[in-house]
Design a protein around this motif. Structure first.
Motif, short mmCIF file in Angstrom:
data_model
loop_
_atom_site.label_atom_id
_atom_site.label_comp_id
_atom_site.label_asym_id
_atom_site.label_seq_id
_atom_site.Cartn_x
_atom_site.Cartn_y
_atom_site.Cartn_z
N UNK A 33 -0.79 4.66 10.32
CA UNK A 33 -2.05 5.40 10.28
C UNK A 33 -3.23 4.43 10.13
N UNK A 34 -3.13 3.48 9.21
CA UNK A 34 -4.25 2.56 8.99
C UNK A 34 -4.44 1.60 10.16
N UNK A 35 -3.37 1.24 10.85
CA UNK A 35 -3.54 0.45 12.07
C UNK A 35 -4.33 1.25 13.11
N UNK B 220 -14.72 -11.10 3.94
CA UNK B 220 -14.59 -11.27 5.40
C UNK B 220 -13.28 -11.91 5.84
N UNK B 221 -12.26 -11.84 5.01
CA UNK B 221 -10.95 -12.37 5.37
C UNK B 221 -10.10 -11.27 6.02
N UNK B 222 -8.90 -11.64 6.41
CA UNK B 222 -7.97 -10.72 7.08
C UNK B 222 -7.71 -9.45 6.26
N UNK B 223 -7.64 -9.57 4.94
CA UNK B 223 -7.30 -8.42 4.08
C UNK B 223 -8.52 -7.77 3.43
N UNK B 224 -9.69 -8.10 3.87
CA UNK B 224 -10.92 -7.52 3.31
C UNK B 224 -11.25 -6.22 4.02
N UNK B 225 -10.34 -5.24 3.89
CA UNK B 225 -10.52 -3.98 4.62
C UNK B 225 -10.43 -2.73 3.75
N UNK B 226 -10.04 -2.87 2.50
CA UNK B 226 -9.84 -1.68 1.67
C UNK B 226 -11.11 -0.85 1.55
N UNK B 227 -12.25 -1.49 1.34
CA UNK B 227 -13.53 -0.78 1.24
C UNK B 227 -13.88 -0.12 2.58
N UNK B 228 -13.48 -0.72 3.68
CA UNK B 228 -13.76 -0.14 4.99
C UNK B 228 -12.96 1.14 5.19
N UNK B 229 -11.67 1.12 4.81
CA UNK B 229 -10.87 2.35 4.90
C UNK B 229 -11.53 3.46 4.10
N UNK B 230 -11.93 3.14 2.87
CA UNK B 230 -12.59 4.13 2.01
C UNK B 230 -13.83 4.69 2.70
N UNK B 231 -14.68 3.82 3.21
CA UNK B 231 -15.93 4.28 3.81
C UNK B 231 -15.69 5.12 5.06
N UNK B 232 -14.71 4.75 5.87
CA UNK B 232 -14.41 5.54 7.07
C UNK B 232 -13.86 6.91 6.68
N UNK B 233 -12.97 6.96 5.69
CA UNK B 233 -12.42 8.25 5.26
C UNK B 233 -13.47 9.12 4.57
N UNK B 234 -14.37 8.51 3.82
CA UNK B 234 -15.47 9.27 3.20
C UNK B 234 -16.40 9.85 4.26
N UNK B 235 -16.61 9.12 5.33
CA UNK B 235 -17.58 9.52 6.34
C UNK B 235 -17.04 10.41 7.43
N UNK B 236 -15.72 10.63 7.45
CA UNK B 236 -15.14 11.42 8.53
C UNK B 236 -14.06 12.32 7.95
N UNK B 237 -14.43 13.57 7.72
CA UNK B 237 -13.51 14.52 7.09
C UNK B 237 -12.28 14.78 7.95
N UNK B 238 -12.41 14.67 9.26
CA UNK B 238 -11.26 14.86 10.15
C UNK B 238 -10.21 13.78 9.91
N UNK B 239 -10.64 12.54 9.76
CA UNK B 239 -9.71 11.45 9.47
C UNK B 239 -9.07 11.64 8.10
N UNK B 240 -9.87 12.06 7.13
CA UNK B 240 -9.33 12.30 5.78
C UNK B 240 -8.26 13.38 5.82
N UNK B 241 -8.54 14.47 6.54
CA UNK B 241 -7.54 15.55 6.64
C UNK B 241 -6.27 15.07 7.34
N UNK B 242 -6.42 14.22 8.33
CA UNK B 242 -5.27 13.66 9.05
C UNK B 242 -4.42 12.81 8.08
N UNK B 243 -5.10 12.02 7.25
CA UNK B 243 -4.39 11.20 6.27
C UNK B 243 -3.70 12.09 5.22
#
Length: 165
Positions: free
Chosen positions: A152-154, A107-130
């Motif tokens: 992009x990540x911002x 839950x710190x400022x940099x605790x986001x890597x797993x969130x990026x993964x989960x968002x990209x896994x769950x949204x193929x449009x975002x994955x294609x954009x990346x």
């Protein structure tokens, strides 16, 4: 100057999964109670990847300093990365595939890597954009790619899917 090169994740999938399994077992033995996550593009099906394995290790605040010491015995500090009281990066360029480790306090400022993964896994449009961003930087210098990737990540952090996590 480092040049950006990508491959289909499936092309290196077996090596990535084998290394992750080995590293996870090792990390669990030296950091009991840590949350060890496979993150980065190799953790997102159908993604283009630079061919490295990224692992996020999430620890409670009281475990952070102990984790730094334990990881320093196994891996090289990633001196090109930011260092804070809640984040450290390590690497092993000799691993096959190369290995990056992000140590974060939960839950710190940099605790986001797993969130990026989960968002990209769950949204193929975002994955294609990346992936489209990656294709634009194929053969270009790494620093330019990293700047565009940060933008992009911002943007991704402002999506409803990210904000739900």
């Amino acid at each position: 100057m480092d040049i950006v090169r990508y491959a289909e994740g499936a092309a290196i999938g077996t090596a990535v999964h084998k290394l992750f399994s080995e590293q996870k077992a090792l990390l669990e033995s030296i950091l009991p109670g840590a949350d060890i996550q496979h993150v980065g593009s190799t953790a997102v099906p159908n993604s283009l990847t630079k061919g490295d394995l990224d692992i996020q290790i999430r620890v409670q605040p009281e475990m952070f300093e102990q984790a730094i010491l334990a990881l320093s015995e196994l891996y090289e500090s990633n001196e090109g990365s930011v260092q804070t009281a809640e984040f450290r990066a390590f690497k092993d360029d000799s691993a096959v595939p190369p290995l990056g480790i992000q140590l974060t306090v939960v839950n710190s400022e940099f605790d986001f890597f797993w969130k990026f993964r989960d968002v990209l896994r769950g949204n193929d449009n975002y994955r294609r954009k990346y992936d489209a961003l990656k294709k634009r930087f194929e053969g270009q210098d790494m620093e330019s790619y990293r700047e565009a990737k940060n933008v992009f990540f911002e943007w991704l952090m402002q999506t409803p899917e990210f904000e739900k996590l």
